[in-house]
Design a protein around this motif. Structure first.
Motif, PDB file in Angstrom:
ATOM      1  N   MET A   1       0.842  -1.196   0.000  1.00  0.00           N
ATOM      2  CA  MET A   1       0.000   0.000   0.000  1.00  0.00           C
ATOM      3  C   MET A   1       0.870   1.237   0.000  1.00  0.00           C
ATOM      4  O   MET A   1       1.904   1.292   0.666  1.00  0.00           O
ATOM      5  N   ASP A   2       0.492   2.273  -0.778  1.00  0.00           N
ATOM      6  CA  ASP A   2       1.202   3.532  -0.768  1.00  0.00           C
ATOM      7  C   ASP A   2       1.129   4.137   0.625  1.00  0.00           C
ATOM      8  O   ASP A   2       0.273   3.821   1.436  1.00  0.00           O
ATOM      9  N   GLN A   3       2.015   5.084   0.892  1.00  0.00           N
ATOM     10  CA  GLN A   3       2.057   5.716   2.200  1.00  0.00           C
ATOM     11  C   GLN A   3       0.752   6.433   2.501  1.00  0.00           C
ATOM     12  O   GLN A   3       0.280   6.439   3.639  1.00  0.00           O
ATOM     13  N   THR A   4       0.158   7.066   1.504  1.00  0.00           N
ATOM     14  CA  THR A   4      -1.130   7.731   1.687  1.00  0.00           C
ATOM     15  C   THR A   4      -2.238   6.803   1.198  1.00  0.00           C
ATOM     16  O   THR A   4      -2.325   6.515   0.014  1.00  0.00           O
ATOM     17  N   PRO A   5      -3.105   6.318   2.095  1.00  0.00           N
ATOM     18  CA  PRO A   5      -4.149   5.396   1.663  1.00  0.00           C
ATOM     19  C   PRO A   5      -5.211   6.085   0.820  1.00  0.00           C
ATOM     20  O   PRO A   5      -5.565   7.240   1.054  1.00  0.00           O
ATOM     21  N   THR A   6      -5.696   5.382  -0.163  1.00  0.00           N
ATOM     22  CA  THR A   6      -6.821   5.876  -0.958  1.00  0.00           C
ATOM     23  C   THR A   6      -8.104   5.766  -0.141  1.00  0.00           C
ATOM     24  O   THR A   6      -8.156   5.097   0.891  1.00  0.00           O
ATOM     25  N   PHE A   7      -9.163   6.421  -0.642  1.00  0.00           N
ATOM     26  CA  PHE A   7     -10.434   6.364   0.077  1.00  0.00           C
ATOM     27  C   PHE A   7     -11.588   6.556  -0.885  1.00  0.00           C
ATOM     28  O   PHE A   7     -11.394   6.883  -2.059  1.00  0.00           O
ATOM     29  N   GLY A   8     -12.791   6.326  -0.388  1.00  0.00           N
ATOM     30  CA  GLY A   8     -13.994   6.496  -1.186  1.00  0.00           C
ATOM     31  C   GLY A   8     -15.195   6.623  -0.272  1.00  0.00           C
ATOM     32  O   GLY A   8     -15.113   6.403   0.937  1.00  0.00           O
ATOM     33  N   VAL A   9     -16.333   6.981  -0.865  1.00  0.00           N
ATOM     34  CA  VAL A   9     -17.543   7.274  -0.079  1.00  0.00           C
ATOM     35  C   VAL A   9     -18.752   6.593  -0.711  1.00  0.00           C
ATOM     36  O   VAL A   9     -18.866   6.522  -1.943  1.00  0.00           O
ATOM     37  N   GLU A  10     -19.635   6.079   0.137  1.00  0.00           N
ATOM     38  CA  GLU A  10     -20.967   5.607  -0.267  1.00  0.00           C
ATOM     39  C   GLU A  10     -22.006   6.505   0.406  1.00  0.00           C
ATOM     40  O   GLU A  10     -21.892   6.793   1.599  1.00  0.00           O
ATOM     41  N   GLU A  11     -23.002   6.940  -0.355  1.00  0.00           N
ATOM     42  CA  GLU A  11     -24.052   7.810   0.178  1.00  0.00           C
ATOM     43  C   GLU A  11     -25.428   7.243  -0.168  1.00  0.00           C
ATOM     44  O   GLU A  11     -25.651   6.791  -1.288  1.00  0.00           O
ATOM     45  N   GLU A  12     -26.344   7.304   0.790  1.00  0.00           N
ATOM     46  CA  GLU A  12     -27.725   6.876   0.583  1.00  0.00           C
ATOM     47  C   GLU A  12     -28.641   8.102   0.572  1.00  0.00           C
ATOM     48  O   GLU A  12     -28.456   9.023   1.374  1.00  0.00           O
ATOM     49  N   PHE A  13     -29.632   8.101  -0.331  1.00  0.00           N
ATOM     50  CA  PHE A  13     -30.553   9.232  -0.450  1.00  0.00           C
ATOM     51  C   PHE A  13     -31.991   8.728  -0.476  1.00  0.00           C
ATOM     52  O   PHE A  13     -32.267   7.591  -0.869  1.00  0.00           O
ATOM     53  N   LEU A  14     -32.908   9.612  -0.077  1.00  0.00           N
ATOM     54  CA  LEU A  14     -34.328   9.332  -0.186  1.00  0.00           C
ATOM     55  C   LEU A  14     -34.847   9.833  -1.532  1.00  0.00           C
ATOM     56  O   LEU A  14     -34.441  10.901  -2.002  1.00  0.00           O
TER      57      LEU A  14
END
Length: 358
Positions: A1-14
């Motif tokens: 893994m690179d020194q800076t971890p990647t990230f992501g988001v999940e969002e729920e909507f009505l």
């Protein structure tokens, strides 16, 4: 893994109609969206849709993806004279509970968990941060779990449910806590202990499958990530990106402290502090994660930033956090803005308008 971890988001909507009432056409909207990157998914209730970003490296990239996906989903809804609303709980009272999405898994959940599954529709925001391995993820969870109430207070966005002010800033958190597999993660001695707890919950029937590990921090079953599930869906893409950046900062800080023992915050104390944060949001106080003293929530947010400042500086996200928190201080978080909008006119449709994606 690179020194800076990647990230992501999940969002729920009505998904709501022109009157602001829940619509059951969520699967139709999901199926209509093209997916060149990221993903759009069905949710437990037919009145919900979920988006998931692709893997991101920085705050600007993540914020751009969130804004793009929100706009695209809103456009598909608008074609059907529908709207997507970014709030943790339904704003208007409904005559009947929303229908469950008719997949075999969701039908089984509805039959097994009864009204827990069929009432209390909630929308959250989940942040994934890449970790070197699952064992390390468990250790990081131990270190960062005391800061969950601060993240909840900052992102609270569900004070109104079914036509009433609940007197909570995050009513979603209260409703979600009814699931038997939900709540703050325990302190784990090892990955083996994590797995033994999961196995026991599966055996008891409190979970039907590993996808129902609903702890506020959990190991992802599909990705090499640690998943944070504490927050309401954010009213704006900027606030969702702010949450994700702070979460990655916590993970990086936790990774740097693995040689030290984690804070021994008991589960019942952490649960009580989460309740306090859900009730008060940024308008009240919560226990300081390190001192245990009741501290105003805005001061806790400031101290969270100080705690992860070095990590934010390393990833280049400090400026984004500083500017975004200044915006929140000036405008309020989602719960505060909802209540102000409702107080101005006494009309919940104005709150629906405020939170509708465009």
């Amino acid at each position: 893994m690179d020194q800076t971890p990647t990230f992501g988001v999940e969002e729920e909507f009505l998904l709501v109609d022109e009157r602001g009432r829940l619509s059951d056409r969520g699967p139709e909207v999901v199926d209509a969206v093209e997916r060149p990157e990221g993903d759009v998914q069905r949710e437990l209730a037919r009145s919900q849709v979920e988006l998931a970003t692709s893997v991101c490296h920085g705050a600007a990239e993540l914020a751009d993806q969130l804004a793009h996906f929100r706009s695209r989903l809103a456009g598909e809804a608008a074609k059907r004279r529908l709207r997507l609303v970014a709030t943790g709980t339904p704003l208007l009272a409904e005559e009947h509970p929303p229908a469950i999405t008719p997949t075999p898994r969701y039908r089984r959940m509805g039959e097994h968990f009864g009204l827990i599954a069929r009432t209390g529709t909630t929308c959250g925001c989940h942040v994934h941060v890449r970790i070197p391995d699952r064992s390390t993820g468990v250790r990081v969870s131990n270190h960062v779990r005391p800061w969950l109430p601060v993240l909840l207070a900052l992102t609270a966005n569900s004070p109104i449910d079914s036509g009433e002010d609940t007197r909570y800033s995050s009513w979603r958190h209260v409703l979600w806590s009814r699931w038997p597999s939900a709540g703050p993660p325990p302190l784990f001695a090892s990955l083996d202990e994590y797995e033994s707890r999961v196995a026991a919950m599966l055996e008891s029937g409190a979970m039907l499958d590993r996808g129902m590990i609903y702890w506020d921090i959990r190991l992802s079953e599909k990705r090499p990530t640690l998943e944070f599930r504490i927050s309401d869906v954010a009213a704006t893409a900027r606030e969702a990106a702010l949450l994700a950046v702070l979460t990655r900062g916590l993970v990086l800080t936790g990774l740097s402290e693995l040689e030290y023992p984690p804070p021994p915050v008991p589960g019942e104390v952490l649960r009580a502090n989460l309740w306090r944060a859900a009730r008060d949001g940024l308008d009240g106080s919560a226990l300081h994660p390190e001192t245990g003293r009741l501290t105003p929530a805005p001061a806790l947010v400031t101290q969270l930033v100080e705690r992860v400042r070095h990590a934010l500086a390393e990833t280049g996200d400090l400026g984004f956090v500083t500017e975004s928190l200044a915006w929140v201080r000036e405008n309020g978080n989602g719960a505060q803005r909802q209540r102000r909008a409702y107080a101005r006119t006494g009309s919940l449709t104005d709150v629906v308008d405020l939170l509708s994606l465009r």
